[in-house]
Design a protein around this motif. Sequence first.
Motif, mmCIF file in Angstrom:
data_model
loop_
_atom_site.group_PDB
_atom_site.id
_atom_site.type_symbol
_atom_site.label_atom_id
_atom_site.label_comp_id
_atom_site.label_asym_id
_atom_site.label_seq_id
_atom_site.Cartn_x
_atom_site.Cartn_y
_atom_site.Cartn_z
ATOM 1 N N GLN A 6 0.835 -1.197 0.000
ATOM 2 C CA GLN A 6 0.000 0.000 0.000
ATOM 3 C C GLN A 6 0.866 1.243 0.000
ATOM 4 O OE1 GLN A 6 -3.273 -0.127 2.902
ATOM 5 N NE2 GLN A 6 -2.533 -2.159 3.416
ATOM 6 N N SER A 7 0.331 2.330 -0.556
ATOM 7 C CA SER A 7 1.082 3.582 -0.515
ATOM 8 C C SER A 7 1.094 4.093 0.907
ATOM 9 C CB SER A 7 0.459 4.613 -1.450
ATOM 10 O OG SER A 7 -0.550 5.312 -0.780
ATOM 11 N N ILE A 8 2.081 4.927 1.208
ATOM 12 C CA ILE A 8 2.241 5.396 2.582
ATOM 13 C C ILE A 8 1.016 6.133 3.080
ATOM 14 C CG2 ILE A 8 3.396 7.559 1.973
ATOM 15 C CD1 ILE A 8 5.217 6.956 4.456
ATOM 16 N N GLY A 9 0.261 6.731 2.176
ATOM 17 C CA GLY A 9 -0.955 7.427 2.590
ATOM 18 C C GLY A 9 -2.070 6.502 3.021
ATOM 19 N N ASP A 10 -1.922 5.214 2.708
ATOM 20 C CA ASP A 10 -3.011 4.270 2.977
ATOM 21 C C ASP A 10 -2.615 3.113 3.884
ATOM 22 O OD1 ASP A 10 -4.567 5.734 1.176
ATOM 23 O OD2 ASP A 10 -3.792 4.582 -0.512
ATOM 24 N N LEU A 99 9.781 -1.797 7.903
ATOM 25 C CA LEU A 99 8.620 -2.565 7.447
ATOM 26 C C LEU A 99 8.812 -3.127 6.028
ATOM 27 C CD1 LEU A 99 5.751 -0.242 8.750
ATOM 28 C CD2 LEU A 99 6.580 -2.363 9.779
ATOM 29 N N HIS A 100 9.980 -2.880 5.443
ATOM 30 C CA HIS A 100 10.279 -3.351 4.075
ATOM 31 C C HIS A 100 9.160 -2.935 3.112
ATOM 32 C CE1 HIS A 100 13.557 -5.571 5.856
ATOM 33 N NE2 HIS A 100 12.707 -6.132 6.687
ATOM 34 N N ASP A 101 8.930 -1.628 3.055
ATOM 35 C CA ASP A 101 7.844 -1.059 2.248
ATOM 36 C C ASP A 101 8.440 -0.195 1.130
ATOM 37 O OD1 ASP A 101 5.668 0.250 1.197
ATOM 38 O OD2 ASP A 101 4.818 0.842 3.129
#
Length: 199
Positions: A6-10, A99-101
């Motif tokens: 998910q994007s950081i905003g979500d 978080l490996h994002d």
Amino acid sequence: MSTSVQSIGDIAPMQKGKGAGIADSVQADYEKGKELLGREEFAQAAVALHNALVGYQEREDQQGIANASNQMGHVCLARKDYAQALKHYNRAWEICEKLHDPMSLLALSHQLILVYQGQGEFKKAKGICLDLLERYHDNNDPRGTVDVLEKMAEIYLEAGEAAQAADVYRTIASIHANFKHKNIAEGYLRKAKDLEQPD
């Protein structure tokens, strides 16, 4: 296994079940802050997002902290408070790394470019652009590549390096030419030529 991120905003999930009232109030502050930011009501957005950030910290919700920090960075950036924006974005960055994002790190990279550009730290801004170019090239993403190149040209122009900006415009033109976007390519070539004309 799904590799979508998910994007950081979500990335902050809605909480259900026990403690949902507290979670929902924190989430409500977060959503309200985002809404106020969208309406450019920065002072009120900062208050709501700060409250959300405190709530996420109390719950030790790392994703929530990353999201709220990211949004606080947006508020500070909009207010041209680059030092605070950098602080918030760096906090979000550290969590997203843990978080490996990669998608959120990508989004944050674009924000960091804006911060360094605002601070006049053109070398740092260009460094991030070069990292992004490598990533977009590896992912065979011409649209992302062109977006970053356009940002680089803007940075070169702000730094008073017109010749380098012209080179970047020629690179963008060649990418568009490869995709048979003749008119767009010609537009970028004109931009390059205009920069090379003596005053």
